[in-house]
Design a protein around this motif. Structure first.
Motif, PDB file in Angstrom:
ATOM      1  N   ASN A  35      13.850 -19.050 -29.642  1.00 21.18           N
ATOM      2  CA  ASN A  35      13.277 -19.951 -28.645  1.00 21.18           C
ATOM      3  C   ASN A  35      14.209 -21.148 -28.599  1.00 21.18           C
ATOM      4  N   ILE A  36      14.695 -21.460 -27.422  1.00 23.95           N
ATOM      5  CA  ILE A  36      15.678 -22.529 -27.276  1.00 23.95           C
ATOM      6  C   ILE A  36      15.154 -23.551 -26.273  1.00 23.95           C
ATOM      7  N   LEU A  37      15.129 -24.802 -26.695  1.00 24.30           N
ATOM      8  CA  LEU A  37      14.813 -25.907 -25.795  1.00 24.30           C
ATOM      9  C   LEU A  37      16.120 -26.621 -25.512  1.00 24.30           C
ATOM     10  N   ASP A  38      16.570 -26.531 -24.267  1.00 23.40           N
ATOM     11  CA  ASP A  38      17.815 -27.165 -23.854  1.00 23.40           C
ATOM     12  C   ASP A  38      17.472 -28.465 -23.156  1.00 23.40           C
ATOM     13  N   LEU A  39      17.860 -29.540 -23.784  1.00 22.93           N
ATOM     14  CA  LEU A  39      17.577 -30.884 -23.290  1.00 22.93           C
ATOM     15  C   LEU A  39      18.859 -31.693 -23.471  1.00 22.93           C
ATOM     16  N   PRO A  40      19.867 -31.441 -22.612  1.00 27.47           N
ATOM     17  CA  PRO A  40      21.178 -32.058 -22.813  1.00 27.47           C
ATOM     18  C   PRO A  40      21.074 -33.544 -23.083  1.00 27.47           C
ATOM     19  N   PRO A  41      21.783 -34.017 -24.099  1.00 25.02           N
ATOM     20  CA  PRO A  41      22.785 -33.334 -24.925  1.00 25.02           C
ATOM     21  C   PRO A  41      22.196 -32.685 -26.197  1.00 25.02           C
ATOM     22  N   THR A  42      20.879 -32.509 -26.236  1.00 20.75           N
ATOM     23  CA  THR A  42      20.206 -31.977 -27.418  1.00 20.75           C
ATOM     24  C   THR A  42      19.757 -30.537 -27.177  1.00 20.75           C
ATOM     25  N   LYS A  43      19.794 -29.746 -28.260  1.00 18.52           N
ATOM     26  CA  LYS A  43      19.250 -28.394 -28.212  1.00 18.52           C
ATOM     27  C   LYS A  43      18.450 -28.171 -29.491  1.00 18.52           C
ATOM     28  N   VAL A  44      17.236 -27.650 -29.329  1.00 23.58           N
ATOM     29  CA  VAL A  44      16.386 -27.289 -30.464  1.00 23.58           C
ATOM     30  C   VAL A  44      16.228 -25.777 -30.417  1.00 23.58           C
ATOM     31  N   GLN A  45      16.470 -25.112 -31.547  1.00 20.47           N
ATOM     32  CA  GLN A  45      16.392 -23.647 -31.580  1.00 20.47           C
ATOM     33  C   GLN A  45      15.516 -23.190 -32.736  1.00 20.47           C
ATOM     34  N   LEU A  46      14.553 -22.328 -32.413  1.00 21.23           N
ATOM     35  CA  LEU A  46      13.652 -21.728 -33.395  1.00 21.23           C
ATOM     36  C   LEU A  46      13.971 -20.240 -33.443  1.00 21.23           C
ATOM     37  N   ASP A  47      14.398 -19.752 -34.611  1.00 21.95           N
ATOM     38  CA  ASP A  47      14.760 -18.344 -34.782  1.00 21.95           C
ATOM     39  C   ASP A  47      13.656 -17.608 -35.516  1.00 21.95           C
ATOM     40  N   ALA A  48      13.417 -16.362 -35.091  1.00 25.45           N
ATOM     41  CA  ALA A  48      12.319 -15.583 -35.656  1.00 25.45           C
ATOM     42  C   ALA A  48      12.647 -14.093 -35.601  1.00 25.45           C
ATOM     43  N   SER A  49      11.855 -13.329 -36.326  1.00 26.76           N
ATOM     44  CA  SER A  49      11.890 -11.871 -36.227  1.00 26.76           C
ATOM     45  C   SER A  49      10.487 -11.416 -35.851  1.00 26.76           C
ATOM     46  N   TYR A  50      10.385 -10.173 -35.390  1.00 30.70           N
ATOM     47  CA  TYR A  50       9.074  -9.676 -34.982  1.00 30.70           C
ATOM     48  C   TYR A  50       8.923  -8.207 -35.340  1.00 30.70           C
ATOM     49  N   SER A  51       7.672  -7.798 -35.445  1.00 30.72           N
ATOM     50  CA  SER A  51       7.355  -6.380 -35.647  1.00 30.72           C
ATOM     51  C   SER A  51       6.122  -6.054 -34.808  1.00 30.72           C
ATOM     52  N   PRO A  52       6.116  -4.872 -34.186  1.00 34.67           N
ATOM     53  CA  PRO A  52       4.967  -4.499 -33.351  1.00 34.67           C
ATOM     54  C   PRO A  52       3.711  -4.278 -34.193  1.00 34.67           C
ATOM     55  N   LEU A  53       2.578  -4.784 -33.703  1.00 30.48           N
ATOM     56  CA  LEU A  53       1.270  -4.493 -34.303  1.00 30.48           C
ATOM     57  C   LEU A  53       0.622  -3.320 -33.585  1.00 30.48           C
ATOM     58  N   ASP A  54       0.831  -3.278 -32.258  1.00 29.65           N
ATOM     59  CA  ASP A  54       0.391  -2.167 -31.425  1.00 29.65           C
ATOM     60  C   ASP A  54       1.168  -2.272 -30.119  1.00 29.65           C
ATOM     61  N   SER A  55       0.735  -1.591 -29.071  1.00 31.99           N
ATOM     62  CA  SER A  55       1.512  -1.547 -27.827  1.00 31.99           C
ATOM     63  C   SER A  55       1.583  -2.874 -27.075  1.00 31.99           C
ATOM     64  N   SER A  56       0.713  -3.823 -27.404  1.00 34.52           N
ATOM     65  CA  SER A  56       0.729  -5.087 -26.663  1.00 34.52           C
ATOM     66  C   SER A  56       0.719  -6.333 -27.556  1.00 34.52           C
ATOM     67  N   ARG A  57       0.869  -6.149 -28.868  1.00 33.93           N
ATOM     68  CA  ARG A  57       0.865  -7.310 -29.774  1.00 33.93           C
ATOM     69  C   ARG A  57       2.016  -7.225 -30.762  1.00 33.93           C
ATOM     70  N   LEU A  58       2.575  -8.409 -31.061  1.00 33.28           N
ATOM     71  CA  LEU A  58       3.646  -8.521 -32.042  1.00 33.28           C
ATOM     72  C   LEU A  58       3.241  -9.490 -33.145  1.00 33.28           C
TER      73      LEU A  58
END
Length: 130
Positions: A35-58
């Motif tokens: 997830n990246i928030l681009d607010l020049p000249p600043t950038k905030v980045q949140l990195d994550a991993s995911y795994s499926p719980l079912d066909s519509s949820r992670l």
């Protein structure tokens, strides 16, 4: 691109009183995203991993957050192990996705949360790449 969200900053595209562009890049091969928030000249980045719980949820596991100013990374911090959320996904069409997100038994700051899995709403559209 996050077009609208009722989630707290910076997920909603805001940082304090400033509004930027919030985007999400997804790597389906490694099941990671940023997830990246681009607010020049600043950038905030949140990195994550995911795994499926079912066909519509992670199950999403947040890993690091970083702050960049004028292209120079100032801070990169690991988040507490077990910082997780549940994402409920609805694909409206090939370019539009609705995400309802919340802790739903996941952890917030290492403590199990009773927050609903659909506590926050995101309306997202795909950015066309060349």
């Amino acid at each position: 691109k996050v077009e609208f969200s009722d989630a707290p900053p910076p997920s909603n595209g805001q940082l304090g009183p400033f509004v930027g562009t919030a985007i999400q890049t997804i790597d389906t091969a490694t099941k990671t995203y940023s997830n990246i928030l681009d607010l020049p000249p600043t950038k905030v980045q949140l990195d994550a991993s995911y795994s499926p719980l079912d066909s519509s949820r992670l199950k999403v596991s947040f890993e690091t957050i970083s702050f960049t100013l004028f292209g120079k990374q100032l801070i990169k911090k690991s988040l507490p192990t077990g910082t997780t959320r549940t994402w409920c996904l609805t694909y409206v069409d090939e370019d539009t996705r609705i995400v309802r997100a919340g802790a739903a038994g996941g952890k917030v700051n290492g403590v199990v949360s009773d927050q609903a899995e659909d506590a926050f709403f995101f309306y997202m559209t795909k950015i066309k790449t060349k």
